[in-house]
Scaffold this motif. Structure first.
Motif, mmCIF file in Angstrom:
data_model
loop_
_atom_site.group_PDB
_atom_site.id
_atom_site.type_symbol
_atom_site.label_atom_id
_atom_site.label_comp_id
_atom_site.label_asym_id
_atom_site.label_seq_id
_atom_site.Cartn_x
_atom_site.Cartn_y
_atom_site.Cartn_z
ATOM 1 N N ASN A 83 36.633 1.404 78.444
ATOM 2 C CA ASN A 83 36.288 0.793 77.154
ATOM 3 C C ASN A 83 35.512 1.799 76.313
ATOM 4 O OD1 ASN A 83 37.360 -1.756 77.697
ATOM 5 N ND2 ASN A 83 35.523 -2.367 78.781
ATOM 6 N N ARG A 84 35.984 1.975 75.078
ATOM 7 C CA ARG A 84 35.294 2.885 74.164
ATOM 8 C C ARG A 84 35.020 2.205 72.847
ATOM 9 N NH1 ARG A 84 38.203 8.558 73.288
ATOM 10 N NH2 ARG A 84 36.505 8.861 71.824
ATOM 11 N N SER A 85 33.904 2.511 72.257
ATOM 12 C CA SER A 85 33.610 2.121 70.883
ATOM 13 C C SER A 85 33.699 3.393 70.051
ATOM 14 C CB SER A 85 32.212 1.526 70.766
ATOM 15 O OG SER A 85 32.154 0.286 71.406
ATOM 16 N N LEU A 86 34.462 3.316 68.983
ATOM 17 C CA LEU A 86 34.675 4.490 68.135
ATOM 18 C C LEU A 86 34.240 4.195 66.713
ATOM 19 C CD1 LEU A 86 38.286 5.351 69.308
ATOM 20 C CD2 LEU A 86 36.219 6.598 69.898
ATOM 21 N N TRP A 87 33.535 5.132 66.116
ATOM 22 C CA TRP A 87 33.133 5.032 64.727
ATOM 23 C C TRP A 87 34.222 5.644 63.863
ATOM 24 C CZ3 TRP A 87 31.798 8.801 60.996
ATOM 25 C CH2 TRP A 87 31.207 8.272 59.836
ATOM 26 N N LEU A 88 34.594 4.947 62.795
ATOM 27 C CA LEU A 88 35.605 5.474 61.876
ATOM 28 C C LEU A 88 34.917 6.018 60.628
ATOM 29 C CD1 LEU A 88 38.382 2.738 62.074
ATOM 30 C CD2 LEU A 88 38.235 4.896 63.334
ATOM 31 N N ASP A 89 35.239 7.238 60.305
ATOM 32 C CA ASP A 89 34.734 7.915 59.125
ATOM 33 C C ASP A 89 35.147 7.138 57.865
ATOM 34 O OD1 ASP A 89 35.758 10.141 56.940
ATOM 35 O OD2 ASP A 89 33.838 10.669 57.862
ATOM 36 N N SER A 90 34.335 7.221 56.819
ATOM 37 C CA SER A 90 34.614 6.471 55.586
ATOM 38 C C SER A 90 35.969 6.848 54.981
ATOM 39 C CB SER A 90 33.497 6.675 54.565
ATOM 40 O OG SER A 90 33.394 8.035 54.195
ATOM 41 N N PHE A 91 36.356 8.109 55.054
ATOM 42 C CA PHE A 91 37.654 8.518 54.520
ATOM 43 C C PHE A 91 38.790 7.852 55.293
ATOM 44 C CE2 PHE A 91 41.369 11.339 54.432
ATOM 45 C CZ PHE A 91 41.638 11.305 53.072
ATOM 46 N N VAL A 92 38.690 7.826 56.614
ATOM 47 C CA VAL A 92 39.704 7.180 57.451
ATOM 48 C C VAL A 92 39.748 5.684 57.138
ATOM 49 C CG1 VAL A 92 40.398 6.648 59.822
ATOM 50 C CG2 VAL A 92 39.482 8.905 59.266
ATOM 51 N N ARG A 93 38.594 5.068 56.976
ATOM 52 C CA ARG A 93 38.547 3.640 56.648
ATOM 53 C C ARG A 93 39.242 3.361 55.318
ATOM 54 N NH1 ARG A 93 33.045 4.168 58.200
ATOM 55 N NH2 ARG A 93 32.389 3.606 56.088
#
Length: 114
Positions: A83-93
């Motif tokens: 299980n991983r939690s990943l942060w998405l960069d604002s550009f990717v979002r």
């Protein structure tokens, strides 16, 4: 017989940007797929199993429903059963929000003919 060719990583950052610009102009699905992979480090098998509900949510702002990409997503890596939690960069979002417009949350993000 399968033609085996060596695959080399892209080492020049300008080549990365050229690839992304090329894909963005020609195939939005593949552009988002490559961008998502580069920014998260996930394996392709984990990426193609994602559905829109895994990365976006519908928010109600002043009576208007809007698609909003999640800042953090949870993924179970298939190969390692991790299980991983990943942060998405604002550009990717931003790119995901644009791509998700008109899509159903239960749909796979990266549909394929295969």
């Amino acid at each position: 017989m399968h033609n085996k060719r060596a695959v080399s990583p892209i080492k020049d950052i300008e080549d990365v940007f050229r690839l992304l610009r090329y894909l963005k102009d020609r195939n939005t699905r593949n552009y988002i797929l490559v961008l998502f992979g580069m920014c998260t480090g996930l394996r392709i098998g984990d990426i193609v199993s994602l559905k829109f509900k895994d990365v976006v949510e519908v928010v109600n702002k002043n009576g208007v429903e809007k698609i909003k990409a999640k800042e953090w997503i949870k993924v179970i890596e298939e190969k390692r059963d991790y299980n991983r939690s990943l942060w998405l960069d604002s550009f990717v979002r931003e790119e995901i929000e644009y791509y998700a417009k008109g899509k159903e949350l239960h749909e796979f993000i990266f549909l394929s003919n295969k």
